[in-house]
Motif scaffolding. Structure first.
Motif, PDB file in Angstrom:
ATOM      1  N   SER A 177       0.813  -1.219   0.000  1.00  0.00           N
ATOM      2  CA  SER A 177       0.000   0.000   0.000  1.00  0.00           C
ATOM      3  C   SER A 177       0.846   1.269   0.000  1.00  0.00           C
ATOM      4  CB  SER A 177      -0.953   0.001   1.203  1.00  0.00           C
ATOM      5  OG  SER A 177      -0.239  -0.024   2.429  1.00  0.00           O
ATOM      6  N   ARG A 178       2.048   1.211   0.575  1.00  0.00           N
ATOM      7  CA  ARG A 178       2.897   2.411   0.598  1.00  0.00           C
ATOM      8  C   ARG A 178       3.394   2.792  -0.793  1.00  0.00           C
ATOM      9  NH1 ARG A 178       7.589   3.118   4.600  1.00  0.00           N
ATOM     10  NH2 ARG A 178       8.524   1.481   3.313  1.00  0.00           N
ATOM     11  N   SER A 179       3.325   1.866  -1.728  1.00  0.00           N
ATOM     12  CA  SER A 179       3.820   2.135  -3.080  1.00  0.00           C
ATOM     13  C   SER A 179       2.795   2.853  -3.948  1.00  0.00           C
ATOM     14  CB  SER A 179       4.215   0.823  -3.767  1.00  0.00           C
ATOM     15  OG  SER A 179       3.067   0.042  -4.096  1.00  0.00           O
ATOM     16  N   ILE A 180       1.546   2.924  -3.507  1.00  0.00           N
ATOM     17  CA  ILE A 180       0.463   3.448  -4.335  1.00  0.00           C
ATOM     18  C   ILE A 180       0.642   4.946  -4.576  1.00  0.00           C
ATOM     19  CG2 ILE A 180      -2.031   3.761  -4.510  1.00  0.00           C
ATOM     20  CD1 ILE A 180      -1.032   0.847  -4.712  1.00  0.00           C
ATOM     21  N   ARG A 181       0.686   5.325  -5.860  1.00  0.00           N
ATOM     22  CA  ARG A 181       0.857   6.726  -6.257  1.00  0.00           C
ATOM     23  C   ARG A 181      -0.498   7.282  -6.687  1.00  0.00           C
ATOM     24  NH1 ARG A 181       5.351   7.623  -3.946  1.00  0.00           N
ATOM     25  NH2 ARG A 181       4.425   5.937  -2.771  1.00  0.00           N
ATOM     26  N   LEU A 182      -1.063   8.171  -5.878  1.00  0.00           N
ATOM     27  CA  LEU A 182      -2.388   8.716  -6.158  1.00  0.00           C
ATOM     28  C   LEU A 182      -2.411  10.235  -6.273  1.00  0.00           C
ATOM     29  CD1 LEU A 182      -4.531   6.465  -3.796  1.00  0.00           C
ATOM     30  CD2 LEU A 182      -4.837   6.657  -6.267  1.00  0.00           C
ATOM     31  N   GLY A 183      -1.540  10.910  -5.541  1.00  0.00           N
ATOM     32  CA  GLY A 183      -1.578  12.362  -5.490  1.00  0.00           C
ATOM     33  C   GLY A 183      -0.447  13.019  -6.261  1.00  0.00           C
ATOM     34  N   LEU A 184      -0.558  14.320  -6.418  1.00  0.00           N
ATOM     35  CA  LEU A 184       0.490  15.073  -7.102  1.00  0.00           C
ATOM     36  C   LEU A 184       1.813  14.954  -6.352  1.00  0.00           C
ATOM     37  CD1 LEU A 184       1.336  16.980  -9.377  1.00  0.00           C
ATOM     38  CD2 LEU A 184       0.528  18.903  -7.981  1.00  0.00           C
ATOM     39  N   SER A 185       1.760  14.967  -5.027  1.00  0.00           N
ATOM     40  CA  SER A 185       2.982  14.799  -4.237  1.00  0.00           C
ATOM     41  C   SER A 185       3.633  13.451  -4.529  1.00  0.00           C
ATOM     42  CB  SER A 185       2.671  14.915  -2.743  1.00  0.00           C
ATOM     43  OG  SER A 185       2.191  16.202  -2.422  1.00  0.00           O
ATOM     44  N   HIS A 186       2.804  12.405  -4.662  1.00  0.00           N
ATOM     45  CA  HIS A 186       3.325  11.079  -5.009  1.00  0.00           C
ATOM     46  C   HIS A 186       4.000  11.109  -6.383  1.00  0.00           C
ATOM     47  CE1 HIS A 186       0.031   9.135  -2.291  1.00  0.00           C
ATOM     48  NE2 HIS A 186       1.130   9.389  -1.603  1.00  0.00           N
ATOM     49  N   TYR A 187       3.339  11.736  -7.347  1.00  0.00           N
ATOM     50  CA  TYR A 187       3.870  11.776  -8.706  1.00  0.00           C
ATOM     51  C   TYR A 187       5.190  12.533  -8.754  1.00  0.00           C
ATOM     52  CZ  TYR A 187      -0.244   9.783 -11.045  1.00  0.00           C
ATOM     53  OH  TYR A 187      -1.229   8.944 -11.493  1.00  0.00           O
ATOM     54  N   MET A 188       5.274  13.625  -7.989  1.00  0.00           N
ATOM     55  CA  MET A 188       6.518  14.389  -7.961  1.00  0.00           C
ATOM     56  C   MET A 188       7.642  13.560  -7.333  1.00  0.00           C
ATOM     57  SD  MET A 188       6.050  17.231  -9.505  1.00  0.00           S
ATOM     58  CE  MET A 188       5.123  16.167 -10.602  1.00  0.00           C
ATOM     59  N   GLY A 189       7.288  12.735  -6.344  1.00  0.00           N
ATOM     60  CA  GLY A 189       8.271  11.833  -5.764  1.00  0.00           C
ATOM     61  C   GLY A 189       8.779  10.833  -6.786  1.00  0.00           C
ATOM     62  N   SER A 190       7.869  10.327  -7.622  1.00  0.00           N
ATOM     63  CA  SER A 190       8.267   9.392  -8.676  1.00  0.00           C
ATOM     64  C   SER A 190       9.168  10.069  -9.703  1.00  0.00           C
ATOM     65  CB  SER A 190       7.020   8.825  -9.372  1.00  0.00           C
ATOM     66  OG  SER A 190       6.276   8.004  -8.498  1.00  0.00           O
ATOM     67  N   VAL A 191       8.842  11.314 -10.045  1.00  0.00           N
ATOM     68  CA  VAL A 191       9.675  12.062 -10.986  1.00  0.00           C
ATOM     69  C   VAL A 191      11.087  12.214 -10.430  1.00  0.00           C
ATOM     70  CG1 VAL A 191      10.071  14.336 -12.016  1.00  0.00           C
ATOM     71  CG2 VAL A 191       7.800  13.299 -12.130  1.00  0.00           C
ATOM     72  N   GLU A 192      11.190  12.570  -9.162  1.00  0.00           N
ATOM     73  CA  GLU A 192      12.511  12.764  -8.564  1.00  0.00           C
ATOM     74  C   GLU A 192      13.300  11.465  -8.516  1.00  0.00           C
ATOM     75  OE1 GLU A 192      14.181  15.542  -7.759  1.00  0.00           O
ATOM     76  OE2 GLU A 192      12.486  16.436  -8.820  1.00  0.00           O
ATOM     77  N   ARG A 193      12.624  10.375  -8.192  1.00  0.00           N
ATOM     78  CA  ARG A 193      13.323   9.083  -8.155  1.00  0.00           C
ATOM     79  C   ARG A 193      13.799   8.689  -9.551  1.00  0.00           C
ATOM     80  NH1 ARG A 193      14.075   4.877  -4.776  1.00  0.00           N
ATOM     81  NH2 ARG A 193      14.290   2.782  -5.668  1.00  0.00           N
ATOM     82  N   ALA A 194      12.925   8.859 -10.544  1.00  0.00           N
ATOM     83  CA  ALA A 194      13.303   8.521 -11.916  1.00  0.00           C
ATOM     84  C   ALA A 194      14.427   9.422 -12.407  1.00  0.00           C
ATOM     85  CB  ALA A 194      12.086   8.641 -12.834  1.00  0.00           C
ATOM     86  N   ARG A 195      14.380  10.693 -12.042  1.00  0.00           N
ATOM     87  CA  ARG A 195      15.423  11.625 -12.472  1.00  0.00           C
ATOM     88  C   ARG A 195      16.792  11.197 -11.937  1.00  0.00           C
ATOM     89  NH1 ARG A 195      14.933  16.838 -14.101  1.00  0.00           N
ATOM     90  NH2 ARG A 195      12.849  17.040 -13.195  1.00  0.00           N
ATOM     91  N   ARG A 196      16.816  10.729 -10.691  1.00  0.00           N
ATOM     92  CA  ARG A 196      18.089  10.297 -10.108  1.00  0.00           C
ATOM     93  C   ARG A 196      18.641   9.065 -10.820  1.00  0.00           C
ATOM     94  NH1 ARG A 196      15.465  11.629  -5.162  1.00  0.00           N
ATOM     95  NH2 ARG A 196      14.984   9.433  -4.762  1.00  0.00           N
ATOM     96  N   LEU A 197      17.752   8.225 -11.352  1.00  0.00           N
ATOM     97  CA  LEU A 197      18.201   7.043 -12.089  1.00  0.00           C
ATOM     98  C   LEU A 197      18.633   7.394 -13.511  1.00  0.00           C
ATOM     99  CD1 LEU A 197      15.450   4.503 -10.939  1.00  0.00           C
ATOM    100  CD2 LEU A 197      17.851   4.510 -10.259  1.00  0.00           C
ATOM    101  N   ILE A 198      17.884   8.294 -14.145  1.00  0.00           N
ATOM    102  CA  ILE A 198      18.175   8.660 -15.530  1.00  0.00           C
ATOM    103  C   ILE A 198      19.359   9.616 -15.616  1.00  0.00           C
ATOM    104  CG2 ILE A 198      17.237   9.782 -17.599  1.00  0.00           C
ATOM    105  CD1 ILE A 198      14.433   8.889 -16.600  1.00  0.00           C
TER     106      ILE A 198
END
Length: 300
Positions: A170-191
């Motif tokens: 359940s902690r992995s579920i991305r529903l809000g804008l804050s969640h999406y921004m967290g995903s962007v930051e994580r992906a940016r660090r990988l890319i």
């Protein structure tokens, strides 16, 4: 061009990107509520201290609506991600779920899904596999997948990957804008890591930090989007498509195609058309949803 033409084009290295439209196809009242906006509204009515809402008001996106609910919920002890997962606990795989995942398995085609529930993998396996169990995090299970075998190369083997989280975590579920921004930051660090091998460096493209995650598929496969609106609420996916377009602009010989398949009677908005043109996503309009979720997968 039709979806079936793309699926039978042997020059392509296809990966399917599947959204919640697959769950709404041929759904009945017995299936319960399987509309994400209605599910969020149900949580709003149950937990928000603010005025009740019959729909998300104009001027706020669905992902911002979730954040508004999180900020106005009656108690900090309410776990909205877990509550949202609970609304999906009775969802079952239907014939078209099985047909699509079976087709992908037989073709060795990866599936990425923005859905949280595990209906697509239900007929494949109940077991989830992690590339590296020691580094696994249930917050971002991006290197975890469902498959009938151990995967070595995400871009060239069948597996089902969850972009926005998995129901069992359940902690992995991305529903809000804050969640999406967290995903962007994580992906940016990988890319774009500060140190180490960068995807955009052009060398050792199979050694970059995201090579064992579903991100590797985004940059190395021809993407076919079905059951997704890819509208302005899909902030994370749109950002990835922009990064993908930049990558192919820098390395044109590595360019892969992308296709957005829909059957809505309404035309795409001018903004959507502009976005798809800019990131080189080809639009395929089918006459009916059967041509997306039924007939292409039942052919030999």
């Amino acid at each position: 061009m039709k979806l079936v033409d793309v699926l039978h084009d042997e020059s392509l290295k296809i990966a399917l990107v599947i959204g919640n439209g697959i769950n709404r196809y041929h759904s009945t009242s017995d299936d319960g509520n399987n509309s994400w906006d209605k599910m969020l509204l149900a949580l709003w009515q149950k937990y928000s201290q603010s005025a009740s809402q019959l729909s998300a008001p104009n001027g706020i996106s669905l992902i911002e609506f979730y954040d508004a609910l999180d900020l106005t919920k009656r108690s900090d002890e309410i776990n909205l991600q877990k509550e949202f997962c609970g609304l999906m606990r009775h969802w079952k795989a239907k014939e078209h779920h099985v047909a699509i995942s079976s087709w992908a398995k037989n073709k060795g085609t990866p599936i990425l899904t923005t859905n949280f529930e595990e209906t697509l993998s239900a007929n494949i396996t109940q077991e989830i596999t992690h590339f590296d169990s020691k580094s696994f995090t249930d917050f971002y299970p991006w290197e975890s997948y469902f498959s009938d075998h151990k995967v070595d190369d995400p871009a060239n083997e069948f597996a089902i990957w969850h972009i926005n989280g998995i129901q069992r975590y359940s902690r992995s579920i991305r529903l809000g804008l804050s969640h999406y921004m967290g995903s962007v930051e994580r992906a940016r660090r990988l890319i774009h890591p500060g140190k180490g091998i960068r995807l955009f460096a052009g060398k050792n493209v199979n050694e970059w930090p995201g090579r064992h995650s579903w991100l590797h598929i985004i940059f190395n496969n021809d993407l076919v989007f079905i059951g997704l609106g890819l509208d302005t609420t899909e902030v994370f996916l749109r950002w990835l498509l922009i990064e993908r377009a930049k990558y192919f602009y820098q390395f044109p010989k590595r360019r892969k195609n992308a296709y957005f398949v829909y059957a809505d009677t309404n035309d795409l908005s001018p903004g959507q058309k502009l976005f798809f043109d800019s990131v080189r996503v080809q639009v395929i309009h089918e006459r009916s949803y059967d041509e997306i979720y039924h007939s292409p997968w039942s052919m030999d």
